[in-house]
Design a protein around this motif. Structure first.
Motif, PDB file in Angstrom:
ATOM      1  N   LEU A  47       0.855  -1.173   0.000  1.00 48.09           N
ATOM      2  CA  LEU A  47       0.000   0.000   0.000  1.00 48.09           C
ATOM      3  C   LEU A  47       0.899   1.233   0.000  1.00 48.09           C
ATOM      4  N   PRO A  48       0.442   2.337  -0.574  1.00 47.46           N
ATOM      5  CA  PRO A  48       1.269   3.548  -0.600  1.00 47.46           C
ATOM      6  C   PRO A  48       1.626   4.006   0.811  1.00 47.46           C
ATOM      7  N   MET A  49       2.868   4.408   0.984  1.00 50.16           N
ATOM      8  CA  MET A  49       3.317   4.932   2.270  1.00 50.16           C
ATOM      9  C   MET A  49       4.477   5.892   2.033  1.00 50.16           C
ATOM     10  N   PHE A  50       4.554   6.877   2.876  1.00 48.68           N
ATOM     11  CA  PHE A  50       5.532   7.941   2.717  1.00 48.68           C
ATOM     12  C   PHE A  50       6.960   7.425   2.670  1.00 48.68           C
ATOM     13  N   PHE A  51       7.302   6.516   3.586  1.00 48.67           N
ATOM     14  CA  PHE A  51       8.703   6.124   3.695  1.00 48.67           C
ATOM     15  C   PHE A  51       9.176   5.214   2.568  1.00 48.67           C
ATOM     16  N   GLN A  52       8.282   4.777   1.678  1.00 46.59           N
ATOM     17  CA  GLN A  52       8.700   4.002   0.512  1.00 46.59           C
ATOM     18  C   GLN A  52       8.296   4.709  -0.786  1.00 46.59           C
ATOM     19  N   ARG A  53       8.072   5.987  -0.723  1.00 45.50           N
ATOM     20  CA  ARG A  53       7.554   6.735  -1.870  1.00 45.50           C
ATOM     21  C   ARG A  53       8.473   6.710  -3.078  1.00 45.50           C
ATOM     22  N   GLN A 166      -9.737 -10.588   1.743  1.00 42.94           N
ATOM     23  CA  GLN A 166     -10.467 -11.259   2.820  1.00 42.94           C
ATOM     24  C   GLN A 166     -10.192 -10.607   4.171  1.00 42.94           C
ATOM     25  N   GLN A 167      -9.014 -10.018   4.319  1.00 37.88           N
ATOM     26  CA  GLN A 167      -8.637  -9.351   5.572  1.00 37.88           C
ATOM     27  C   GLN A 167      -9.125  -7.902   5.609  1.00 37.88           C
ATOM     28  N   GLY A 168      -9.779  -7.438   4.550  1.00 36.27           N
ATOM     29  CA  GLY A 168     -10.343  -6.095   4.538  1.00 36.27           C
ATOM     30  C   GLY A 168      -9.430  -5.006   4.006  1.00 36.27           C
ATOM     31  N   TYR A 169      -8.360  -5.379   3.312  1.00 35.84           N
ATOM     32  CA  TYR A 169      -7.437  -4.385   2.750  1.00 35.84           C
ATOM     33  C   TYR A 169      -7.926  -3.920   1.383  1.00 35.84           C
ATOM     34  N   ASP A 170      -7.705  -2.647   1.080  1.00 34.77           N
ATOM     35  CA  ASP A 170      -8.050  -2.074  -0.208  1.00 34.77           C
ATOM     36  C   ASP A 170      -6.930  -2.385  -1.191  1.00 34.77           C
ATOM     37  N   THR A 171      -7.096  -3.434  -1.972  1.00 39.31           N
ATOM     38  CA  THR A 171      -6.039  -3.865  -2.889  1.00 39.31           C
ATOM     39  C   THR A 171      -6.023  -3.053  -4.183  1.00 39.31           C
TER      40      THR A 171
END
Length: 188
Positions: A47-53, A166-171
């Protein structure tokens, strides 16, 4: 490299300070055999995240330490072919349980505020033979689809996507690993 370490620390500080209702949190695996889990994992998607931008390819190297904790080395390759890395330690959140870990990176933030910059590292799924893994956090802001191989086939990709959904993550927001063929020359 200092920028990456500072960014990892700042992101983990925010993650460590977040609160969540664990009754709605994703479910983790029963346990993780840390001896089998150690080694190299290749990020397939996140998922998008600042520290891996700035990352187009990322990998994590885990090794079991004599005290039972896990040494962490995260490496990230940028579109320019530069490698950045961050080192840290993963420790169980609950003694004797290995499905939920705290990860703290060795940087100036951790030195100034020890214990405050811990980030959740929850193992949500492990494939047969520890070949694939899903790792996330309780509020579903972070998610990594990991594999022991740099590239996965379509069936494995679909399996990991299904487990994450299934775990509720926005893929739909996942950022996928850039194939080696798309990397600048001389960076493989």
């Amino acid at each position: 490299m200092k920028g990456l370490l500072a960014t990892f620390g700042a992101a983990l500080l925010l993650a460590g300070c977040s609160t969540s209702d664990n009754s709605l949190a994703p479910k983790t695996v029963e346990s993780v055999d840390l001896k089998r889990y150690q080694g190299t994992w290749y990020e397939q998607a996140r998922l998008p995240m600042f520290f891996q931008r700035n990352c187009v390819q990322s990998e994590a190297h885990y090794s079991l330490k004599p005290d039972g904790n896990v040494a962490v080395l995260n490496r990230c390759q940028t579109a320019e072919g530069e490698w950045e890395e961050a080192k840290g330690t993963a420790t169980p959140q609950v003694a004797g349980k290995t499905d939920k870990l705290w990860v703290e990176f060795d940087n100036w933030v951790s030195a100034v505020l020890p214990g405050v910059t811990k980030g959740d590292y929850w193992v949500l799924y492990l494939g047969d033979g520890y070949s694939t893994a899903l790792v996330g956090n309780p509020d579903r802001r972070y998610l990594w689809l990991l594999s022991r191989k740099p590239q996965i086939d379509q069936q494995t990709r679909e399996e990991l996507l299904s487990k994450a959904q299934q775990q509720g993550y926005d893929t739909t927001r996942l950022i996928w690993r850039t194939p080696d063929a798309d990397m600048p020359k001389g960076t493989k």
